[in-house]
Design an enzyme around this catalytic site. Sequence first.
Site, PDB file in Angstrom:
ATOM      1  N   LYS A 103      -4.527  10.673   0.334  1.00 51.58           N
ATOM      2  CA  LYS A 103      -4.961   9.321   0.695  1.00 51.58           C
ATOM      3  C   LYS A 103      -4.645   9.133   2.175  1.00 51.58           C
ATOM      4  CE  LYS A 103      -4.048   4.439   0.071  1.00 51.58           C
ATOM      5  NZ  LYS A 103      -3.014   3.467  -0.326  1.00 51.58           N
TER       6      LYS A 103
ATOM      7  N   GLY B  61      -3.888  -5.866  -1.381  1.00 49.91           N
ATOM      8  CA  GLY B  61      -4.081  -7.303  -1.322  1.00 49.91           C
ATOM      9  C   GLY B  61      -4.215  -8.027  -2.642  1.00 49.91           C
TER      10      GLY B  61
ATOM     11  N   SER C 265       2.251  -3.606  -4.764  1.00 52.52           N
ATOM     12  CA  SER C 265       3.151  -4.757  -4.630  1.00 52.52           C
ATOM     13  C   SER C 265       3.094  -5.696  -5.823  1.00 52.52           C
ATOM     14  CB  SER C 265       2.826  -5.534  -3.355  1.00 52.52           C
ATOM     15  OG  SER C 265       3.031  -4.743  -2.211  1.00 52.52           O
TER      16      SER C 265
END
Length: 263
Positions: free
Chosen positions: A98, A186, A208
């Site tokens: 990645k 996000g 997150s």
Amino acid sequence: MDKLKLGCFEFESRLIMGTGKYSDTPTMLRAIEASGAQLVTVALRRFNRERPADDLMGPLLGMKHLTLMPNTSGACNAGEAVKAAHLTRELTGSPFIKIEIHPNPHHLLPDPIETYEAARILAAEGFVVMPYMPADPVLAKRLEDVGCASVMPLGSPIGSGQGLATAGMLKIIIRNSRVPVIIDAGLRSPSEAAAAMEMGCDAVLINSAIAVANDPPAMAVAFARAIEAGRLARLAGIMVRSDSAVATSPLTSFLARDKSEPI
């Protein structure tokens, strides 16, 4: 459910897990296990052979159903990203990489020019390249053209929890892409992950939102189920919006009676 195809690899799960921000390694491992995820991303700096207690490679490689997708987080340019990719392939044996190149620590937005250059080099070297990128339809096609296995546009800035702020651009990328489109960064809630899948995304990467939850394993399950529901809804065909009300059953037909019939 249909499988996620990345290069010559196939995965049952469309949830990709990150490994940062967890309170401790056991919690992270429980969340990954609970999620059913098969692809997990981890930064090169998390591999620490000099401090075995801090080294994630052993625990992650010990989960036999997992495929590691090392990332180049911390790289500031293409050269650093390519070097990190070579090191992680030696450490893990994984062909996945990645690409993350975000040189400004204040906004952590990916550098499109350096990302493209690193992707071009690593795809030519046979890596399964998964670039984290701005939600830019032109860049997405360029990355596809140089051989990336997917594109990974951000939904909103890393760790912001702002959801699908880039939805307009994401729809253009999805419509024109011939490789999987994976939302990376996000997202805050499972409902946003479901919305991304309903939009036509092929997978979602979550870090997150799971790691900082009060109960990360439970949140991992919630995201996994939301992603599956969103994918099934997309495949089933979501109804078209209407500007006006549309009756679901006749409203007056029972009043229409053949006058020749007796009452």
